[in-house]
Scaffold this motif. Structure first.
Motif, PDB file in Angstrom:
ATOM      1  N   PRO A 261      19.550  25.401   3.338  1.00 55.15           N
ATOM      2  CA  PRO A 261      18.519  24.398   3.640  1.00 55.15           C
ATOM      3  C   PRO A 261      17.195  24.675   2.951  1.00 55.15           C
ATOM      4  O   PRO A 261      16.349  23.785   2.856  1.00 55.15           O
ATOM      5  N   LEU A 262      17.018  25.895   2.448  1.00 54.10           N
ATOM      6  CA  LEU A 262      15.767  26.247   1.765  1.00 54.10           C
ATOM      7  C   LEU A 262      15.870  26.104   0.248  1.00 54.10           C
ATOM      8  O   LEU A 262      14.919  26.423  -0.462  1.00 54.10           O
ATOM      9  N   ALA A 263      16.998  25.623  -0.240  1.00 54.44           N
ATOM     10  CA  ALA A 263      17.157  25.420  -1.684  1.00 54.44           C
ATOM     11  C   ALA A 263      16.069  24.488  -2.199  1.00 54.44           C
ATOM     12  O   ALA A 263      15.807  23.436  -1.626  1.00 54.44           O
ATOM     13  N   GLY A 264      15.417  24.884  -3.269  1.00 55.14           N
ATOM     14  CA  GLY A 264      14.362  24.075  -3.871  1.00 55.14           C
ATOM     15  C   GLY A 264      13.006  24.252  -3.228  1.00 55.14           C
ATOM     16  O   GLY A 264      12.031  23.633  -3.670  1.00 55.14           O
ATOM     17  N   ARG A 265      12.902  25.096  -2.198  1.00 56.03           N
ATOM     18  CA  ARG A 265      11.628  25.273  -1.497  1.00 56.03           C
ATOM     19  C   ARG A 265      10.964  26.601  -1.797  1.00 56.03           C
ATOM     20  O   ARG A 265       9.743  26.729  -1.641  1.00 56.03           O
ATOM     21  N   ILE A 266      11.742  27.606  -2.207  1.00 58.40           N
ATOM     22  CA  ILE A 266      11.196  28.943  -2.439  1.00 58.40           C
ATOM     23  C   ILE A 266      11.444  29.333  -3.884  1.00 58.40           C
ATOM     24  O   ILE A 266      12.593  29.441  -4.315  1.00 58.40           O
TER      25      ILE A 266
END
Length: 311
Positions: A261-266
């Protein structure tokens, strides 16, 4: 170190300004690095109201930096924290202002939910403002779900509906609007097809009236996601494009399942290969929506074009 993620419900400009500036002044007095991230004209309003502490407060236009809610965590929040290592950071912002579309709202709340996961172990306070008069009840309910506490009438109240961040983010993994009957589609199955994917997107975006620099950004984003399909799914995918009012839309579909779910956010470490495709798409596009299931994933990229409706 711990995160304090708050929502501020305001009913008029006075409550908005006093609630936000009061928070800023307390943070400055505590020695925090402070950022005010509000949309458009409000930046000037806050600069004026905080004239005495402008030298120690940073400002950014959220309507520009956060036009795509998916880039706020990496491009605004994490970037500000990285610029002030070793210091507590305090950020006031408004990512979901009246005027955000129904298409943008789930992306805004997915962003708000994921703040709680990304910053869980960081020494940070984030205050998010919501217009309780002009935003509808369902939007405000989602604000309560994605913030552990809310400030109402100047009083801090714990949220009884606050949910686990990952579960809350999953709530906004929603099916996306369908493509019109008349649209163009190109299937790809091998690395040698990527050049044709780029030409396909560029040609249709140009026909729709997208500016050259915007075409370059979109082509780069699509290429990254299409390449991810080939690397990570073991199969091919398809690109579908159409004009929708003042936007040019590009959909990439494949058989993969995006489980992080954190793909593309960190942002990944500089020593890590890959992991930048979705991050780059968020950075380059005006909106990115993702719907993923075990049966496949759909990425929908939106670029503001100032163009007419699709024929």
């Amino acid at each position: 170190m711990t995160l304090d993620h708050l929502g501020l419900l305001y009913r008029n400009s006075h409550e908005y300004l006093t609630g936000m500036t009061g928070f800023v002044r307390e943070a400055v007095a505590a020695g925090d690095a402070v950022l005010v991230a509000v949309p458009g004209p409000d930046v000037a309003v806050f600069r004026g109201a905080l004239a005495d502490v402008n030298g120690v407060v940073s400002f950014t236009d959220m309507a520009e930096a956060g036009r795509n809610p998916g880039r706020i965590i990496p491009g605004v929040l994490l970037a500000f924290a990285a610029a002030h290592p070793g210091r507590r950071t305090s950020i006031v912002g408004e990512s979901l202002w009246p005027g955000r579309t129904a298409l943008e709202q789930p992306a805004c709340f997915q962003h708000e939910a994921l703040i709680n996961a990304v910053f869980a172990e960081r020494d940070t306070t984030i205050l998010c403002a919501y217009d309780a008069t002009r935003l509808d009840g369902s939007v405000l309910a989602d604000a309560w779900r994605t913030h552990p506490a809310m400030i109402v009438d100047g009083v801090r109240r714990g949220s009884g509906s606050y949910a686990d961040p990952i579960a809350a983010a999953a709530r906004f993994n929603q099916p996306l609007p369908g493509a019109p009957e008349r649209c163009a589609r190109f299937a790809y199955a091998a690395p040698t097809d990527l050049g044709r994917v780029r030409r396909f997107v560029a040609e249709h975006a140009a026909k729709a009236g997208l500016a050259e620099t915007r075409i370059e950004d979109l082509v780069t984003a699509v290429n990254e996601l299409a390449e991810n399909t080939l690397v990570h799914t073991g199969g091919g995918g398809a690109v579908t494009v159409w004009a929708d009012g003042g936007q040019f839309v590009c959909r990439i579909t494949d058989a993969g399942h995006l489980t992080d779910p954190l793909a593309g956010r960190i942002p990944p470490s500089s020593r890590t290969e890959g992991g930048r495709g979705l991050l780059l798409a968020h950075h380059l596009c005006d909106l990115v929506r993702v719907h993923t299931t075990p049966d496949g994933t759909m990425f929908q990229l939106y670029m503001d074009a100032g163009i007419g409706a699709a024929p």
